[in-house]
Design an enzyme around this catalytic site. Structure first.
Site, mmCIF file in Angstrom:
data_model
loop_
_atom_site.group_PDB
_atom_site.id
_atom_site.type_symbol
_atom_site.label_atom_id
_atom_site.label_comp_id
_atom_site.label_asym_id
_atom_site.label_seq_id
_atom_site.Cartn_x
_atom_site.Cartn_y
_atom_site.Cartn_z
ATOM 1 N NE ARG A 83 -10.585 -13.555 -46.096
ATOM 2 C CZ ARG A 83 -10.874 -12.740 -47.107
ATOM 3 N NH1 ARG A 83 -11.116 -13.230 -48.305
ATOM 4 N NH2 ARG A 83 -10.906 -11.437 -46.920
ATOM 5 N NE ARG A 93 -6.279 -11.553 -47.644
ATOM 6 C CZ ARG A 93 -7.304 -10.688 -47.635
ATOM 7 N NH1 ARG A 93 -8.277 -10.790 -48.492
ATOM 8 N NH2 ARG A 93 -7.319 -9.714 -46.767
HETATM 9 N N1 LIG Z 1 -16.060 -6.457 -56.402
HETATM 10 C C1 LIG Z 1 -16.014 -6.998 -55.166
HETATM 11 N N2 LIG Z 1 -15.645 -8.291 -54.983
HETATM 12 C C2 LIG Z 1 -15.588 -8.831 -53.739
HETATM 13 N N3 LIG Z 1 -15.903 -8.169 -52.600
HETATM 14 C C3 LIG Z 1 -16.274 -6.875 -52.737
HETATM 15 C C4 LIG Z 1 -16.353 -6.237 -54.007
HETATM 16 N N4 LIG Z 1 -16.762 -4.951 -53.823
HETATM 17 C C5 LIG Z 1 -16.935 -4.790 -52.527
HETATM 18 N N5 LIG Z 1 -16.648 -5.918 -51.852
HETATM 19 C C6 LIG Z 1 -16.734 -6.034 -50.403
HETATM 20 O O1 LIG Z 1 -15.435 -6.010 -49.876
HETATM 21 C C7 LIG Z 1 -15.516 -6.595 -48.600
HETATM 22 C C8 LIG Z 1 -14.137 -6.873 -48.055
HETATM 23 O O2 LIG Z 1 -13.480 -7.760 -48.896
HETATM 24 P P1 LIG Z 1 -12.074 -8.334 -48.496
HETATM 25 O O3 LIG Z 1 -11.950 -8.503 -47.019
HETATM 26 O O4 LIG Z 1 -11.843 -9.560 -49.338
HETATM 27 O O5 LIG Z 1 -11.090 -7.151 -48.951
HETATM 28 P P2 LIG Z 1 -9.600 -7.355 -49.266
HETATM 29 O O6 LIG Z 1 -9.507 -8.461 -50.279
HETATM 30 O O7 LIG Z 1 -8.842 -7.507 -47.991
HETATM 31 O O8 LIG Z 1 -9.107 -6.010 -49.932
HETATM 32 P P3 LIG Z 1 -9.375 -5.538 -51.418
HETATM 33 O O9 LIG Z 1 -10.859 -5.303 -51.513
HETATM 34 O O10 LIG Z 1 -8.551 -4.284 -51.548
HETATM 35 O O11 LIG Z 1 -8.915 -6.624 -52.370
HETATM 36 C C9 LIG Z 1 -16.420 -7.794 -48.815
HETATM 37 O O12 LIG Z 1 -17.096 -8.149 -47.648
HETATM 38 C C10 LIG Z 1 -17.395 -7.314 -49.905
HETATM 39 O O13 LIG Z 1 -18.669 -7.008 -49.405
HETATM 40 N N1 LIG Z 2 0.209 -10.137 -54.564
HETATM 41 C C1 LIG Z 2 -0.952 -10.031 -53.891
HETATM 42 N N2 LIG Z 2 -1.027 -9.243 -52.816
HETATM 43 C C2 LIG Z 2 -2.205 -9.132 -52.137
HETATM 44 C C3 LIG Z 2 -3.353 -9.842 -52.565
HETATM 45 C C4 LIG Z 2 -3.235 -10.671 -53.700
HETATM 46 O O1 LIG Z 2 -4.211 -11.329 -54.123
HETATM 47 N N3 LIG Z 2 -2.028 -10.735 -54.347
HETATM 48 N N4 LIG Z 2 -4.517 -9.730 -51.882
HETATM 49 C C5 LIG Z 2 -4.586 -8.969 -50.815
HETATM 50 C C6 LIG Z 2 -5.864 -8.850 -50.124
HETATM 51 O O2 LIG Z 2 -6.856 -8.424 -50.964
HETATM 52 C C7 LIG Z 2 -3.446 -8.217 -50.288
HETATM 53 N N5 LIG Z 2 -2.274 -8.346 -51.043
#
Ligand SMILES: Nc1ncnc2c1ncn2[C@@H]1O[C@H](COP(=O)(O)OP(=O)(O)OP(=O)(O)O)[C@@H](O)[C@H]1O
Ligand SMILES: Nc1nc2c(c(=O)[nH]1)N=C(CO)CN2
Length: 165
Positions: A83, A93
């Protein structure tokens, strides 16, 4: 032991293999036991449309790790599977592991928000979660079935079993 649910997502570098590798890694977490995994689902990308479809799944575990220690472990697995953190919101990702639920705990800190802030609207989280925990009630009191009933499927489909069957 606390019951926790973890969402798995991948859309780069053989997503089915990435998801299965992540499940294998979850099975080796310290002070934890992997109890159940949903099928692997194929889903259309939420966010930028110019990226590959995703593979999504949800795993159920019992753990003695605290929420932040568990998040550390999830982020360690993400990094181990290549990642790379980029600035683009919702971009592609190799592996995303989100902590959906940690027992009935509600957490609102800078690093960790539980229940995961997007889980109530995302078909690729709700459907796999409902597959393995159909009678789940969220800490706010909302039954999972209610969220599933009003969630558009957006072409979500079962792709394969979690273990390659
Ligand atoms: N429940 C959670 N699970 C995982 N990460 C979390 C959570 N709540 C907050 N975070 C924070 O979110 C930050 C960003 O996560 P990440 O880059 O995976 O977001 P994303 O997957 O792109 O978007 P989304 O959060 O909308 O799925 C992490 O560094 C973490 O500290
Ligand atoms: N269908 C789908 N779309 C996404 C996903 C995912 O897990 N499934 N995760 C993302 C980043 O958090 C952005 N968009």
């Amino acid at each position: 032991m606390i019951e926790v649910f973890v969402a798995i997502g991948s859309n780069l570098g053989n997503p089915v293999a990435q998801a299965r590798e992540a499940i294998a890694a979850l099975a080796t977490l310290p002070e934890s036991e992997l109890l159940q995994t949903s099928h692997l689902y194929g889903s259309r990308p939420m966010g930028p449309a110019d990226q590959p479809d995703y593979v999504n799944a949800v795993a159920r575990l019992h753990t003695r790790l605290g929420p932040l220690a568990l998040l550390d472990e999830l982020q360690r697995i993400e990094l181990a599977q290549g990642r790379v953190r980029k600035d683009e919101r919702w971009g592609p990702r190799t592996l995303d592991l989100d902590l959906l639920l940690y027992g009935d705990l509600v957490i609102n800190t800078e690093r960790l928000i539980v229940p995961h802030y997007g889980m109530k609207e995302r078909e690729f989280v709700l459907l796999p979660l409902a597959e393995i925990a159909p009678s789940l009630v969220l800490p706010c009191g909302t039954p999972l079935t209610e969220l599933v009933a009003r969630c558009p499927r957006n072409g979500l489909e079962i792709l394969a079993g979690a273990a390659g069957e």
